[in-house]
Design an enzyme around this catalytic site. Structure first.
Site, PDB file in Angstrom:
ATOM      1  N   GLY A 100      50.911  34.895  50.038  1.00 44.38           N
ATOM      2  CA  GLY A 100      51.378  35.993  49.200  1.00 44.38           C
ATOM      3  C   GLY A 100      52.880  36.122  49.139  1.00 44.38           C
ATOM      4  O   GLY A 100      53.475  36.118  48.062  1.00 44.38           O
ATOM      5  N   GLY A 102      55.020  33.960  49.705  1.00 41.82           N
ATOM      6  CA  GLY A 102      55.640  32.716  49.256  1.00 41.82           C
ATOM      7  C   GLY A 102      55.623  31.589  50.240  1.00 41.82           C
ATOM      8  O   GLY A 102      55.610  30.424  49.845  1.00 41.82           O
ATOM      9  N   GLU A 171      46.414  41.804  48.662  1.00 44.55           N
ATOM     10  CA  GLU A 171      45.126  41.494  49.283  1.00 44.55           C
ATOM     11  C   GLU A 171      43.978  42.128  48.502  1.00 44.55           C
ATOM     12  O   GLU A 171      42.931  41.494  48.297  1.00 44.55           O
ATOM     13  CB  GLU A 171      45.146  41.977  50.738  1.00 44.55           C
ATOM     14  CG  GLU A 171      46.152  41.215  51.593  1.00 44.55           C
ATOM     15  CD  GLU A 171      46.846  42.073  52.636  1.00 44.55           C
ATOM     16  OE1 GLU A 171      47.777  41.556  53.280  1.00 44.55           O
ATOM     17  OE2 GLU A 171      46.478  43.260  52.800  1.00 44.55           O
TER      18      GLU A 171
END
Length: 204
Positions: A100, A102, A171
């Site tokens: 998420g 990166g 998420e």
């Protein structure tokens, strides 16, 4: 439960669902729609009778674990990285990994190993331009949600507590995205609800 607390419950739930839903109205250009991308990649794997491997850290990993379960219910050979029975990845196989913010050292390393052995890598991320994991991916699924990389926490500054802190928006968006993927992929593969249910474990 009082009527006031019920109203608060509904209000909070609505705010959370709306915040997650808003992610899917954001443009992903020049990256493809993550839904279309994942359905295409997974249907290709199924047609080749190849395998799917999944990995993510922390709560992202829990969302991928849930997807892995449903892919198995759809009849795919799906494996979680680091499970004791996970086979070696090979040509035609697919690794779906999430980073998420990166980049994570574990995700970087696993994507590199997968590609070195002929596997194809799909990377889910909210930071497609700056993340270290992107360089190891064959294709990027851009999920335009807040993560810990941009949750706007400034040292010494007092802010109101968000309903979805840190990476919770990302998420939650993964969970919703994966449910859509499972639904669409089931259509593509011609899987009936009965066939899907028949693959659910009875060792419970």
């Amino acid at each position: 439960m009082t009527s006031d607390s019920k109203e608060e419950l509904v209000s909070m739930a609505t705010q959370i669902c709306n915040q997650i839903a808003s992610i899917f109205s954001k443009p992903t250009h020049p990256y493809p729609s993550p839904l279309h991308l994942l359905v295409t990649e997974l249907s290709t794997v199924a047609s080749h009778k190849a395998r799917v491997f999944l990995y993510g850290v922390g709560r992202e990993g829990l969302m991928l674990k849930a997807l892995c379960m449903r892919l198995a219910h759809l009849g795919l050979q799906a494996h979680l990285v680091f499970d004791m029975t996970t086979p070696p990845i090979a040509a035609d196989d697919l690794l779906i990994a999430s980073a998420g913010p990166g980049g994570f050292s574990t995700v970087d390393a696993l994507c590199a190993v997968a590609r070195a052995h002929g596997g194809r890598v799909v990377l889910l991320t909210a930071q497609p331009e700056s993340g270290s994991c992107v360089k190891h991916a064959d294709v990027v699924a851009y999920v335009a949600a807040q993560t810990m990389a941009d949750d706007d926490v400034d040292a010494g500054e007092v802010k109101s507590r968000p309903l979805l802190p840190m990476g919770s928006v990302y998420e939650g968006a993964l969970f919703v995205l994966f449910e859509m993927v499972v639904y669409k992929l089931g259509e593509v593969l011609g899987e009936t609800p009965e066939a899907v249910r028949s693959r659910h474990t009875n060792l419970e």
